[in-house]
Write a protein that holds these residues in place. Structure first.
Motif, short mmCIF file in Angstrom:
data_model
loop_
_atom_site.label_atom_id
_atom_site.label_comp_id
_atom_site.label_asym_id
_atom_site.label_seq_id
_atom_site.Cartn_x
_atom_site.Cartn_y
_atom_site.Cartn_z
N PRO A 382 -12.47 94.00 95.03
CA PRO A 382 -12.43 95.37 94.50
C PRO A 382 -13.38 95.62 93.33
N ASP A 383 -13.88 94.56 92.70
CA ASP A 383 -14.88 94.72 91.64
C ASP A 383 -16.29 94.60 92.19
N SER A 384 -16.45 94.74 93.49
CA SER A 384 -17.75 94.59 94.14
C SER A 384 -18.85 95.36 93.41
N LEU A 385 -20.04 94.74 93.37
CA LEU A 385 -21.20 95.38 92.76
C LEU A 385 -22.13 95.97 93.80
N SER A 386 -21.67 96.08 95.04
CA SER A 386 -22.51 96.63 96.10
C SER A 386 -22.83 98.09 95.82
N GLY A 387 -23.89 98.58 96.46
CA GLY A 387 -24.26 99.98 96.30
C GLY A 387 -23.14 100.91 96.73
N LYS A 388 -22.44 100.55 97.80
CA LYS A 388 -21.32 101.38 98.27
C LYS A 388 -20.22 101.46 97.22
N ALA A 389 -19.90 100.32 96.61
CA ALA A 389 -18.84 100.32 95.59
C ALA A 389 -19.25 101.12 94.36
N ARG A 390 -20.51 100.98 93.96
CA ARG A 390 -20.97 101.74 92.80
C ARG A 390 -20.91 103.24 93.07
N LYS A 391 -21.30 103.64 94.28
CA LYS A 391 -21.26 105.05 94.63
C LYS A 391 -19.81 105.55 94.69
N ALA A 392 -18.90 104.73 95.20
CA ALA A 392 -17.49 105.12 95.25
C ALA A 392 -16.96 105.37 93.84
N ARG A 393 -17.31 104.51 92.89
CA ARG A 393 -16.86 104.72 91.52
C ARG A 393 -17.43 106.01 90.93
#
Length: 416
Positions: A382-393
């Motif tokens: 859940p702390d992923s640094l992927s582009g998808k995770a950053r965009k979700a945040r």
């Protein structure tokens, strides 16, 4: 710091392909002199700016690398530690390719003709018939290898293995050609940066309310009212959706409390109120199931509530909350509905094709890109640094792990 001698290096990486999308996430260097004696060691985690790949192998969490330097930030110091020395690794082809790829990605030209030695290849001379793995080679010399796939551990073991080879050869001339070539090798010139290296923590404790409450002062004046309390409780509910507090979620809670002017004392009161609301929902039918009890214990632990508070919740319904605090009903906060878009990111325990098939079968829509229409993002971490995770945040979309996805898609809301 420069040679002559050896610089044993080990990388942990997101995968196997340095010229593709895979990146270094941890590096360790151990200096060994010409006689095989260890002179010093350095290590750091590296923020790759993407997901971490097979975390079950290297056991590095996204939370661990959040505040780590990037490769381009550590490159000057790394080159300084390698300069004038033979670069040694166990499977040197792998580590040298990642080293060159990362330096070039950071804008530093590097001559591909590095002076390297491979302890795996040298085993054919010094340990004929022994397996090629680092564990096999170390076992032959009774070298301890406890905690493999941690760069500092693997580099230290490789350094001791190299020392055993040097002692076995008992001939300085065996290494002199490589040592001389390493002294003459020209590394790219770089401007030194005052960047602190960031070693992997010895242990990883799960995030709890203590992780952020300690950063708030007891004496901060509370200027918040019911509206601000509702905003905080709504974020808390979203953060606890998967019964896990990620480092990013902790940062978000600290930042919101600061922006809203909510004091530490009020945050603690709001946590109690949130738990009271969850308890009331669990007791609505007059029965507390085993799953509901486990859920209350999980939330109580995450919120750092006392044993007395959690035990009381398991014994009887919690009384209504004081009117001074606004209440968010946890049972109404989040639910997946048929047709909702769900995005997956990272290397999960089940393949993406399998998960997408499960989502379709349960009436949800797997989606490849994160847009504002996406309801949920599921990450291996859940702390992923992927582009998808950053965009979700950026969009305020919840990010959960696989276990939470299983509960949500089966209609078993994590809210109790």
């Amino acid at each position: 710091m420069s040679g002559p001698g050896f610089a044993v290096i080990d990388f942990e990486t997101t995968g196997l392909f340095p010229t593709g999308n895979d990146r270094v996430i941890e590096v360790a260097i151990v200096h060994v002199d010409e006689l095989g004696r260890i002179e010093g060691h350095w290590d750091t985690l590296v923020n790759p700016g993407r997901d971490l790949g097979r975390q079950d192998i290297h056991r590095i969490r996204a939370a661990d690398v959040m505040n780590a330097p990037t490769f381009d930030q550590i490159a000057p110091r790394l080159v300084e530690l390698l300069a004038g020395r033979v670069v040694v690794a166990h499977n040197a082809s792998f580590d040298s390719r990642f080293l060159i790829a990362e330096l070039q990605r950071a804008g530093h030209w590097t001559n591909a003709n590095l002076v390297t030695l491979c302890t795996m290849q040298l085993a054919r001379d010094f340990l004929p018939g022994t397996g090629r793995s680092l564990a096999d080679c170390c076992a032959a010399y009774d070298i301890e290898l406890d905690g493999a796939h941690r760069a500092s551990v693997d580099a230290a073991a490789t350094a001791r293995l190299l020392g055993a080879y040097v002692e076995s050869a008992n001939d300085p001339a065996f290494w002199s050609e490589d040592i001389g070539a390493a002294v003459a090798y020209k590394w790219p010139g770089m401007v030194a940066q005052e960047i602190a290296w960031y070693p992997r923590p010895d242990s990883a404790h799960p995030m709890t309310a203590a992780s952020f409450l300690a950063r708030m002062t007891h004496h901060l004046p509370d200027v918040a009212g019911p509206a601000e309390y509702i905003d905080y409780l709504a974020l808390l509910d979203r953060c606890l959706l998967d019964r896990h507090l990620s480092a990013h979620e902790v940062e978000a809670l600290v930042q919101l409390a600061d922006e809203l002017g909510i004091s530490r004392h009020s945050c603690e009161a709001l946590h109690l109120e949130y738990f009271a609301g969850l308890t009331r929902i669990a007791w609505e039918d007059g029965i507390l199931t085993t799953d509901e009890m486990a859920d209350l214990v999980d939330v109580g632990n995450l919120l750092e509530l006392s044993l007395e508070v959690v035990s009381a919740a398991l014994d009887a319904p919690t009384p209504l909350a004081p009117e001074s605090l606004a209440v968010v009903d946890p049972a109404q906060a989040f639910a997946l509905r048929p047709g909702d878009l769900v995005v997956l990111t990272g290397d999960m325990t089940r393949s993406r094709d399998v998960w997408e098939g499960e989502l379709v079968a349960r009436g949800f829509t797997p989606w490849r890109a994160v847009t504002k229409k996406v309801k949920l993002v599921v990450a291996a971490d859940p702390d992923s640094l992927s582009g998808k995770a950053r965009k979700a945040r950026d969009y305020g979309i919840p990010i959960v792990g696989e276990v939470a996805l299983e509960k949500l898609t089966r209609g078993d809301s994590a809210s109790g």
